[in-house]
Design a protein around this motif. Structure first.
Motif, PDB file in Angstrom:
ATOM      1  N   UNK A  82       0.828  -1.207   0.000  1.00  0.00           N
ATOM      2  CA  UNK A  82       0.000   0.000   0.000  1.00  0.00           C
ATOM      3  C   UNK A  82       0.860   1.253   0.000  1.00  0.00           C
ATOM      4  N   UNK A  83       1.982   1.214   0.706  1.00  0.00           N
ATOM      5  CA  UNK A  83       2.897   2.356   0.703  1.00  0.00           C
ATOM      6  C   UNK A  83       3.487   2.555  -0.690  1.00  0.00           C
ATOM      7  N   UNK A  84       3.911   1.475  -1.335  1.00  0.00           N
ATOM      8  CA  UNK A  84       4.482   1.582  -2.681  1.00  0.00           C
ATOM      9  C   UNK A  84       3.464   2.139  -3.665  1.00  0.00           C
ATOM     10  N   UNK A  85       2.217   1.695  -3.577  1.00  0.00           N
ATOM     11  CA  UNK A  85       1.175   2.202  -4.456  1.00  0.00           C
ATOM     12  C   UNK A  85       0.935   3.690  -4.218  1.00  0.00           C
ATOM     13  N   UNK A  86       0.897   4.098  -2.962  1.00  0.00           N
ATOM     14  CA  UNK A  86       0.679   5.513  -2.651  1.00  0.00           C
ATOM     15  C   UNK A  86       1.856   6.366  -3.110  1.00  0.00           C
ATOM     16  N   UNK A  87       3.079   5.851  -3.006  1.00  0.00           N
ATOM     17  CA  UNK A  87       4.242   6.593  -3.485  1.00  0.00           C
ATOM     18  C   UNK A  87       4.176   6.806  -4.993  1.00  0.00           C
ATOM     19  N   UNK A  88       3.738   5.796  -5.733  1.00  0.00           N
ATOM     20  CA  UNK A  88       3.611   5.929  -7.185  1.00  0.00           C
ATOM     21  C   UNK A  88       2.550   6.972  -7.539  1.00  0.00           C
ATOM     22  N   UNK A  89       1.447   7.004  -6.816  1.00  0.00           N
ATOM     23  CA  UNK A  89       0.404   7.989  -7.082  1.00  0.00           C
ATOM     24  C   UNK A  89       0.893   9.403  -6.791  1.00  0.00           C
ATOM     25  N   UNK A  93       1.093  12.500  -9.565  1.00  0.00           N
ATOM     26  CA  UNK A  93       0.483  13.808  -9.335  1.00  0.00           C
ATOM     27  C   UNK A  93       1.535  14.914  -9.349  1.00  0.00           C
ATOM     28  N   UNK A  94       2.717  14.631  -8.837  1.00  0.00           N
ATOM     29  CA  UNK A  94       3.783  15.638  -8.820  1.00  0.00           C
ATOM     30  C   UNK A  94       4.229  15.979 -10.244  1.00  0.00           C
ATOM     31  N   UNK A  95       4.352  14.973 -11.086  1.00  0.00           N
ATOM     32  CA  UNK A  95       4.753  15.219 -12.468  1.00  0.00           C
ATOM     33  C   UNK A  95       3.666  15.969 -13.238  1.00  0.00           C
ATOM     34  N   UNK A  96       2.421  15.650 -12.954  1.00  0.00           N
ATOM     35  CA  UNK A  96       1.322  16.349 -13.621  1.00  0.00           C
ATOM     36  C   UNK A  96       1.315  17.826 -13.244  1.00  0.00           C
ATOM     37  N   UNK A  97       1.540  18.116 -11.979  1.00  0.00           N
ATOM     38  CA  UNK A  97       1.602  19.510 -11.537  1.00  0.00           C
ATOM     39  C   UNK A  97       2.798  20.232 -12.156  1.00  0.00           C
ATOM     40  N   UNK A  98       3.934  19.561 -12.211  1.00  0.00           N
ATOM     41  CA  UNK A  98       5.120  20.175 -12.814  1.00  0.00           C
ATOM     42  C   UNK A  98       4.866  20.497 -14.285  1.00  0.00           C
ATOM     43  N   UNK A  99       4.136  19.632 -14.977  1.00  0.00           N
ATOM     44  CA  UNK A  99       3.827  19.872 -16.386  1.00  0.00           C
ATOM     45  C   UNK A  99       2.973  21.118 -16.552  1.00  0.00           C
ATOM     46  N   UNK A 100       1.976  21.286 -15.680  1.00  0.00           N
ATOM     47  CA  UNK A 100       1.121  22.459 -15.773  1.00  0.00           C
ATOM     48  C   UNK A 100       1.891  23.742 -15.461  1.00  0.00           C
ATOM     49  N   UNK A 101       2.741  23.697 -14.444  1.00  0.00           N
ATOM     50  CA  UNK A 101       3.499  24.893 -14.071  1.00  0.00           C
ATOM     51  C   UNK A 101       4.526  25.266 -15.137  1.00  0.00           C
ATOM     52  N   UNK A 102       5.076  24.280 -15.814  1.00  0.00           N
ATOM     53  CA  UNK A 102       6.070  24.564 -16.858  1.00  0.00           C
ATOM     54  C   UNK A 102       5.434  25.171 -18.088  1.00  0.00           C
ATOM     55  N   UNK A 103       4.143  24.971 -18.317  1.00  0.00           N
ATOM     56  CA  UNK A 103       3.471  25.519 -19.481  1.00  0.00           C
ATOM     57  C   UNK A 103       3.756  24.694 -20.732  1.00  0.00           C
ATOM     58  N   UNK A 181      -4.214  25.009  -9.467  1.00  0.00           N
ATOM     59  CA  UNK A 181      -4.699  24.844  -8.085  1.00  0.00           C
ATOM     60  C   UNK A 181      -5.317  23.467  -7.886  1.00  0.00           C
ATOM     61  N   UNK A 182      -6.077  22.993  -8.883  1.00  0.00           N
ATOM     62  CA  UNK A 182      -6.680  21.665  -8.782  1.00  0.00           C
ATOM     63  C   UNK A 182      -5.606  20.584  -8.748  1.00  0.00           C
ATOM     64  N   UNK A 183      -4.559  20.756  -9.555  1.00  0.00           N
ATOM     65  CA  UNK A 183      -3.467  19.776  -9.555  1.00  0.00           C
ATOM     66  C   UNK A 183      -2.731  19.787  -8.224  1.00  0.00           C
ATOM     67  N   UNK A 184      -2.548  20.965  -7.635  1.00  0.00           N
ATOM     68  CA  UNK A 184      -1.900  21.045  -6.318  1.00  0.00           C
ATOM     69  C   UNK A 184      -2.747  20.352  -5.258  1.00  0.00           C
TER      70      UNK A 184
END
Length: 339
Positions: A82-89, A93-103, A181-184
């Motif tokens: 469960x920890x490994x699955x949560x770490x992957x999620x 989400x972190x990469x998705x947010x970085x993509x939005x912030x980078x434009x 904001x939604x991604x954060x």
């Protein structure tokens, strides 16, 4: 011989009385209150904050343990997954947010500009065709249906140009702040899920909450543990107390914090330092197993005489005698009682 029996009986009684007077403890001063009671201790039923099979119990009954010591653990495989699955999620989400912030990438913007230019060229060609057919229809070299079709194509090409221009403006402006904001928020939710998974993994280990002695092993390896099923019983080493009863007539002279000395039959030559920790606000009739100089029908108040038990000589249920100096001031609480 019969005449000597009364004399011998008198001598035996006199000898016994003399021995009792010599061996009996000295009477307590008038300002010292003597009470009788039994040693009591605190116990805790230790439970796992998770449901899983017990993997190992690392302590035995009667073993001394220290605060924070690992006592037992559950099978952790499910919780690690469960920890490994949560770490992957969280990483997703972190990469998705970085993509939005980078434009948008410059290549994507260049592509959108090229599509605008292509749409502009198509719109111009369609408009020129429509204009040419309008001139030809006046010379009767083109039909009115061809003119109407050309006009429709010109309008469609112009609409495509405007759509391409709008897409270019969105590409240059980048993602909306609401999307970021939604991604954060999604990232924070994933991080909270990861923290919960890690806490569940930590809950597979059972640690001692304080110094003490293991009294009972309730669960064994292979048993199913749950938060509602105790695994071990821990008797706290410190503090211990003597449960005694205070006569109503002395209620006003005894206050919490007053120093007390404790004497036991097991160690008659040793006095344990203690203090009055608690006086019940409710009166009760003297329990039958309590011995006091007062009449048993008098009302009394339950007391706790708290003591440090560094050598662990005071055991549960041990009879004890307490002496309270009624003229003493309230003392500071010893270190063994401080958190």
């Amino acid at each position: 011989m019969k005449k000597l029996l009364p004399v011998i009986l008198i001598l035996v009684i006199a000898g016994a009385a003399l021995a009792w007077f010599k061996l009996r403890p000295p009477p307590a001063p008038d300002n010292v209150l003597t009470l009788y009671g039994n040693v009591d201790i605190r116990e805790a039923q230790l439970t796992f904050n998770a449901s899983e099979h017990v993997e190992a119990v690392l302590v035995e009954e009667g073993e001394h343990v220290s605060k924070g010591q690992l006592l037992a653990r559950l099978h952790p495989d499910l919780f690690r997954s469960q920890v490994a699955q949560a770490e992957a999620q969280v990483e997703a989400k972190r990469q998705q947010l970085a993509k939005l912030k980078a434009g948008n990438r410059p290549e994507e913007i260049d592509k959108a500009r090229a599509e605008v230019e292509a749409a502009r060229a198509r719109a111009k060609a369609a408009h020129d065709t429509w204009q040419r057919l309008q001139r030809l229809v006046k010379k009767k070299l083109a039909s009115r249906e061809e003119v109407e079709t050309a006009a429709s194509n010109a309008n469609a090409a112009q609409a495509q140009l405007e759509a391409a221009q709008a897409a270019l403006r969105l590409m240059e402006a980048g993602p909306r702040k609401e999307d970021i904001a939604a991604a954060e928020a999604d990232l924070k939710a994933a991080e909270a899920s990861l923290a919960l998974a890690r806490q569940n993994l930590a809950n597979t280990e059972l640690h001692a909450p304080a110094d003490g002695i293991i009294r009972t092993r309730i669960l064994e390896p292979g048993d199913m543990a749950s938060p509602l099923k105790p695994a071990l019983t821990l008797a706290f080493a410190n503090p211990v107390w003597v449960r005694a009863w205070l006569p109503e007539t002395l209620l006003g002279r005894v206050k919490p914090g007053m120093p007390v000395s404790i004497v036991t039959d097991s160690y008659p030559d040793k006095r344990y330092s203690a203090w009055v920790g608690y006086v019940s606000p409710t009166a009760e009739f003297t329990p039958k197993n309590v011995e006091t100089p007062e009449l048993r029908t008098r009302l009394v108040y339950q007391m706790r005489i708290i003591a440090c038990n560094g050598n662990e000589e005071l055991r549960l249920g041990m009879p004890a005698t307490v002496h309270i100096d009624l003229q003493a001031d309230v003392a500071d609480i010893p270190d063994c009682q401080k958190p």
